[in-house]
Scaffold this active site. Structure first.
Site, PDB file in Angstrom:
ATOM      1  N   ARG A  90     -11.949 -12.977  -5.526  1.00 49.91           N
ATOM      2  CA  ARG A  90     -10.622 -12.389  -5.756  1.00 49.91           C
ATOM      3  C   ARG A  90     -10.029 -12.908  -7.057  1.00 49.91           C
ATOM      4  O   ARG A  90      -9.420 -12.150  -7.823  1.00 49.91           O
ATOM      5  CB  ARG A  90      -9.694 -12.708  -4.583  1.00 49.91           C
ATOM      6  CG  ARG A  90      -8.276 -12.212  -4.790  1.00 49.91           C
ATOM      7  CD  ARG A  90      -7.376 -12.577  -3.626  1.00 49.91           C
ATOM      8  NE  ARG A  90      -6.013 -12.104  -3.856  1.00 49.91           N
ATOM      9  CZ  ARG A  90      -5.021 -12.227  -2.980  1.00 49.91           C
ATOM     10  NH1 ARG A  90      -5.242 -12.795  -1.808  1.00 49.91           N
ATOM     11  NH2 ARG A  90      -3.821 -11.775  -3.271  1.00 49.91           N
ATOM     12  N   ASN A 144      -9.495  -4.709   2.653  1.00 47.73           N
ATOM     13  CA  ASN A 144      -9.179  -3.980   1.427  1.00 47.73           C
ATOM     14  C   ASN A 144     -10.420  -3.707   0.576  1.00 47.73           C
ATOM     15  O   ASN A 144     -11.373  -4.481   0.630  1.00 47.73           O
ATOM     16  CB  ASN A 144      -8.165  -4.778   0.593  1.00 47.73           C
ATOM     17  CG  ASN A 144      -6.755  -4.644   1.113  1.00 47.73           C
ATOM     18  OD1 ASN A 144      -6.327  -3.568   1.498  1.00 47.73           O
ATOM     19  ND2 ASN A 144      -6.020  -5.743   1.133  1.00 47.73           N
ATOM     20  N   CYS A 164      -2.752  -0.848   7.408  1.00 48.12           N
ATOM     21  CA  CYS A 164      -2.103  -1.622   6.351  1.00 48.12           C
ATOM     22  C   CYS A 164      -0.726  -2.038   6.848  1.00 48.12           C
ATOM     23  O   CYS A 164      -0.145  -1.373   7.704  1.00 48.12           O
ATOM     24  CB  CYS A 164      -1.987  -0.775   5.087  1.00 48.12           C
ATOM     25  SG  CYS A 164      -1.201  -1.615   3.681  1.00 48.12           S
ATOM     26  N   HIS A 194      -1.909   1.778  -0.379  1.00 50.54           N
ATOM     27  CA  HIS A 194      -1.348   1.093  -1.542  1.00 50.54           C
ATOM     28  C   HIS A 194      -0.915   2.066  -2.641  1.00 50.54           C
ATOM     29  O   HIS A 194      -0.827   1.693  -3.816  1.00 50.54           O
ATOM     30  CB  HIS A 194      -2.333   0.049  -2.108  1.00 50.54           C
ATOM     31  CG  HIS A 194      -2.494  -1.131  -1.213  1.00 50.54           C
ATOM     32  ND1 HIS A 194      -3.251  -2.235  -1.541  1.00 50.54           N
ATOM     33  CD2 HIS A 194      -1.993  -1.399   0.033  1.00 50.54           C
ATOM     34  CE1 HIS A 194      -3.215  -3.117  -0.554  1.00 50.54           C
ATOM     35  NE2 HIS A 194      -2.449  -2.622   0.408  1.00 50.54           N
ATOM     36  N   TYR A 244       3.307  -1.575  -4.616  1.00 53.26           N
ATOM     37  CA  TYR A 244       2.083  -1.413  -5.399  1.00 53.26           C
ATOM     38  C   TYR A 244       2.251  -0.380  -6.517  1.00 53.26           C
ATOM     39  O   TYR A 244       1.460  -0.363  -7.465  1.00 53.26           O
ATOM     40  CB  TYR A 244       0.915  -1.014  -4.496  1.00 53.26           C
ATOM     41  CG  TYR A 244       0.406  -2.143  -3.644  1.00 53.26           C
ATOM     42  CD1 TYR A 244      -0.536  -3.039  -4.131  1.00 53.26           C
ATOM     43  CD2 TYR A 244       0.878  -2.332  -2.344  1.00 53.26           C
ATOM     44  CE1 TYR A 244      -0.998  -4.096  -3.359  1.00 53.26           C
ATOM     45  CE2 TYR A 244       0.432  -3.372  -1.569  1.00 53.26           C
ATOM     46  CZ  TYR A 244      -0.512  -4.261  -2.079  1.00 53.26           C
ATOM     47  OH  TYR A 244      -0.956  -5.305  -1.300  1.00 53.26           O
TER      48      TYR A 244
END
Length: 421
Positions: A90, A144, A164, A194, A244
């Site tokens: 990440r 995700n 989500c 998102h 987002y």
């Protein structure tokens, strides 16, 4: 009822456990299996999970295992919450795109594509093993990028629904501002994972009074501050975009900000180290306050609600989920995965009719859906050219020189996770 959590060694799992314990009347779990290859984390998380159940007098049994097939055997539902490559991967997703002047983020843009490429093959392998062990089990995906992963699962014929926490977060926030119970708040929540907008906030149900204009008039500053967007933009839109959307509406500003501070992954990694130390304390029998900063607020409640509805229990009949479009948004293919209100039951999720979308939103949704098509193709079939085309199609990139540079960096940073590289 037996549930399994793949990725059960996550530091977030105690939040999920707390939800199962508090909402036992909605979802009466008799056995909960935490599955994770990281045995050391699993032992710490599993110990705290058992203490949370014991403190709240939950009679269910919690077991842990590194054996996936044994863990999911006989499960009525399996929750996916895995992170291929961990926080280290990440961190890369959030940093190398910045070198090309693009947003570094784990679910959108180049970083989101990297995560999809790492994740989809692993998720499909796990799902196939779940199906071999128990073909009737539901898969609830919180991994995700949820939209792409859920689409991969559905296309492979799995009984899957994506989840989500953005929608439930807005529901709870609006309920507080309106001083009503959360169940009274129905969102006209439309878009992709998102990439969503709250087009209406209705009291009492899908046909209730739309109080969004009142919310924006009376609490617009609070809402805009939470989104990190200017009040004048929110007023001008007349809707509430997901936070987002800031990556799209203020891309260059966000890139500058991200270049001046540690990545979110670095922050979370430090937090996880501290959390795991806490979890090892045999006196700890509740989720620590620090966990609230970890992310994923209200996921446990959303997960319980969804699982209960899918398994024929007492879940809400209408929930925001990720599922096939099936004509709901007429400008998208039926097999696109959208995030909308849906009627949920033991047969799965059926989207409710969605409000007509302004071209301002429909155009971006269509663009990102096209990117997700190409991203899934790259995840399933591999190849540098497919990665390049997916990046070139993304509205946050869209220039061939950037797409070339990002392709090279993506492959270099993820080679160990890409069988074709």
């Amino acid at each position: 009822m037996k549930l399994a959590v793949v990725g059960g060694g996550s530091t977030y799992t105690p939040e999920l456990i707390d939800g199962f314990a508090r909402l036992r009347d909605t979802l009466p779990v008799e056995e909960l299996v935490l599955v994770d290859p990281a045995a050391d984390r699993l032992e710490l998380v599993g110990g705290l999970a058992r203490r949370i159940f014991a403190k709240q007098d939950h009679a269910g049994k919690i077991t842990t295992t590194t054996d996936l097939d044994a863990g999911v055997a006989g499960a009525d539902a399996v929750l996916f919450q895995l992170r291929v490559g961990g926080q280290a991967a990440r961190n890369q997703d959030e940093t190398w795109p910045l070198e090309c002047g693009c947003v570094g983020q784990e679910t959108t843009g180049a970083g989101g594509l990297a995560k999809a490429l790492r994740t989809v093959p692993v998720v499909l392998d796990i799902a196939e093993r779940v199906r071999r062990t128990n073909p009737d089990a539901w898969i609830i995906d919180f991994t995700n990028p949820v939209g792409i992963v859920t689409r991969a699962l559905l296309q492979a014929g799995h009984k899957a629904v994506g989840l989500c926490n953005v929608a439930i977060g807005f529901q709870r926030k609006f309920a507080r501002l309106l001083d009503v119970e959360p169940g009274q708040v129905h969102l006209d929540h439309v878009g992709l994972n998102h990439l969503t907008w709250e087009l209406g906030v209705r009291l009492g149900g899908p046909d209730g009074e739309n109080v969004l204009p009142k919310l924006l008039a009376e609490h617009g500053d609070t809402i805009a501050d939470d989104l990190h967007m200017p009040r004048k933009l929110v007023d001008r839109l007349g809707v509430v975009p997901s936070y987002y959307l800031r990556y799209f509406y203020a891309h260059d500003e966000v890139v500058r900000e991200l270049g001046t501070k540690p990545s979110r992954a670095a922050e979370v990694a430090a937090m996880e180290k501290e959390l795991l130390e806490m979890y090892g304390d045999p006196a700890l029998d509740e989720k620590p306050e620090l966990l609230a900063k970890r992310g994923g607020a209200f996921y446990s409640e959303a997960a319980v609600d969804l699982a209960a509805s899918l398994l024929g229990g007492g879940g809400s009949p209408v929930q925001v989920v990720n599922t096939y479009n099936k004509g709901t948004l007429p400008f998208l293919p039926d097999d696109a995965v959208i995030e909308v209100q849906a009627r949920v039951g033991h047969e799965g999720a059926v989207p409710l009719a969605a409000p007509a979308l302004d071209p301002l939103y429909a155009g971006l949704i269509a663009n990102v859906t096209a990117y997700e098509d190409l991203a899934l193709e790259a995840a399933l079939r591999g190849g540098r050219d497919r990665v390049f085309k997916a990046l070139l199609s993304h509205p946050l990139i869209g220039q061939y020189d950037q797409a070339e540079q990002l392709t090279d960096r993506l492959i270099a940073h993820n080679r160990e996770h890409l069988a074709w590289a």
